[in-house]
Design an enzyme around this catalytic site. Structure first.
Site, PDB file in Angstrom:
ATOM      1  N   THR A   7       0.842  -1.189   0.000  1.00  0.00           N
ATOM      2  CA  THR A   7       0.000   0.000   0.000  1.00  0.00           C
ATOM      3  C   THR A   7       0.882   1.245   0.000  1.00  0.00           C
ATOM      4  O   THR A   7       1.286   1.711   1.051  1.00  0.00           O
ATOM      5  CB  THR A   7      -0.923   0.002   1.234  1.00  0.00           C
ATOM      6  OG1 THR A   7      -1.603  -1.240   1.282  1.00  0.00           O
ATOM      7  CG2 THR A   7      -1.930   1.128   1.163  1.00  0.00           C
ATOM      8  N   ARG A  26       8.000  -1.931   2.818  1.00  0.00           N
ATOM      9  CA  ARG A  26       8.221  -2.116   4.245  1.00  0.00           C
ATOM     10  C   ARG A  26       8.974  -3.416   4.467  1.00  0.00           C
ATOM     11  O   ARG A  26       8.808  -4.370   3.722  1.00  0.00           O
ATOM     12  CB  ARG A  26       6.892  -2.155   4.996  1.00  0.00           C
ATOM     13  CG  ARG A  26       6.163  -0.833   4.965  1.00  0.00           C
ATOM     14  CD  ARG A  26       4.745  -0.983   5.525  1.00  0.00           C
ATOM     15  NE  ARG A  26       4.009   0.261   5.474  1.00  0.00           N
ATOM     16  CZ  ARG A  26       3.357   0.717   4.409  1.00  0.00           C
ATOM     17  NH1 ARG A  26       3.348   0.032   3.290  1.00  0.00           N
ATOM     18  NH2 ARG A  26       2.716   1.860   4.451  1.00  0.00           N
ATOM     19  N   SER A  84       4.566   2.569   9.004  1.00  0.00           N
ATOM     20  CA  SER A  84       3.207   2.777   9.528  1.00  0.00           C
ATOM     21  C   SER A  84       2.994   1.977  10.801  1.00  0.00           C
ATOM     22  O   SER A  84       3.716   2.143  11.756  1.00  0.00           O
ATOM     23  CB  SER A  84       2.165   2.445   8.462  1.00  0.00           C
ATOM     24  OG  SER A  84       2.328   3.300   7.351  1.00  0.00           O
ATOM     25  N   HIS A  85       2.037   1.083  10.781  1.00  0.00           N
ATOM     26  CA  HIS A  85       1.632   0.347  11.977  1.00  0.00           C
ATOM     27  C   HIS A  85       2.489  -0.893  12.248  1.00  0.00           C
ATOM     28  O   HIS A  85       2.216  -1.630  13.182  1.00  0.00           O
ATOM     29  CB  HIS A  85       0.173  -0.087  11.823  1.00  0.00           C
ATOM     30  CG  HIS A  85      -0.017  -0.913  10.584  1.00  0.00           C
ATOM     31  ND1 HIS A  85      -0.178  -0.324   9.342  1.00  0.00           N
ATOM     32  CD2 HIS A  85      -0.026  -2.234  10.395  1.00  0.00           C
ATOM     33  CE1 HIS A  85      -0.296  -1.276   8.434  1.00  0.00           C
ATOM     34  NE2 HIS A  85      -0.211  -2.450   9.045  1.00  0.00           N
ATOM     35  N   LYS A 109       7.400   5.359   1.962  1.00  0.00           N
ATOM     36  CA  LYS A 109       6.153   5.621   1.235  1.00  0.00           C
ATOM     37  C   LYS A 109       6.341   6.830   0.327  1.00  0.00           C
ATOM     38  O   LYS A 109       7.017   7.780   0.698  1.00  0.00           O
ATOM     39  CB  LYS A 109       5.001   5.911   2.197  1.00  0.00           C
ATOM     40  CG  LYS A 109       4.644   4.758   3.101  1.00  0.00           C
ATOM     41  CD  LYS A 109       3.387   4.925   3.915  1.00  0.00           C
ATOM     42  CE  LYS A 109       3.047   6.274   4.405  1.00  0.00           C
ATOM     43  NZ  LYS A 109       1.865   6.311   5.272  1.00  0.00           N
TER      44      LYS A 109
END
Length: 180
Positions: free
Chosen positions: A44, A48, A146-147, A156
């Site tokens: 997305t 990562r 991110s998470h 990103k």
């Protein structure tokens, strides 16, 4: 529902991330392009991975940033590139690596002056504000997984519309980064 045995207690040492090892692996480990798990792979809007699993290392960030410079140039994007980063263990190193490549490519990189973390929405806002003024084609990068867990790193890309890059853009960056 039973109370978790660690509730209200300090985290046991065996459960803590070894931040020094994570940071060392960022520069020491070199990905094997023949191993699919170690190649650049955009999900997305970003790539990562973990430095200790050799899926997010300095070589990845160098290649991704160079590929991004080439893709944005081919698309006629020549405005400022806003860069943000979060507080994950690899963010500071990846931020420095990214800046080195951008500067080498003559990209006008804009960073938070005092080095504080800059979240994705702030980068999106900066892109949209710059582009609303009509003076340039601004875009941005956020160094964040991110998470994902503390041991992970992430990269990103937000093109001039301010949101996540679409599959065509990330696919081009991914393909070129893996060539590099």
């Amino acid at each position: 529902m039973a109370t978790h045995p660690y509730a209200g207690k300090p985290v046991p040492p065996h459960m803590l991330a070894d931040i020094d090892a994570i940071r060392r692996a960022y520069t020491e480990r070199v990905p094997d392009p023949g191993d699919a798990r170690q190649r650049v792979s955009f999900g997305t809007s970003g790539h990562r991975g973990s430095s200790t699993a050799t899926s997010f290392n300095e070589a990845h960030v160098l290649a991704i940033t160079q590929a991004l410079c080439e893709v944005r140039s081919a698309a006629g994007i020549d405005g400022p590139l806003f860069i943000g980063a979060d507080t994950h263990a690899l963010s500071e190193q990846a931020h420095a690596t990214t800046l080195e490549v951008l500067v080498a490519n003559g990209v006008d990189a804009v960073i938070q002056g005092d080095g504080t973390p800059t979240p994705t929405p702030a980068i999106s806002h900066a892109i949209l504000t710059a582009n609303r003024k009509g003076s340039a084609n601004a875009d941005g990068i956020v160094i964040t997984p991110s998470h994902n867990p503390p041991a992970d790193g992430g990269f990103k890309y937000n093109p001039p519309h301010g949101g996540p890059a679409d599959v065509a853009v990330t696919g081009a960056i991914e393909a070129r980064a893996n060539e590099l």
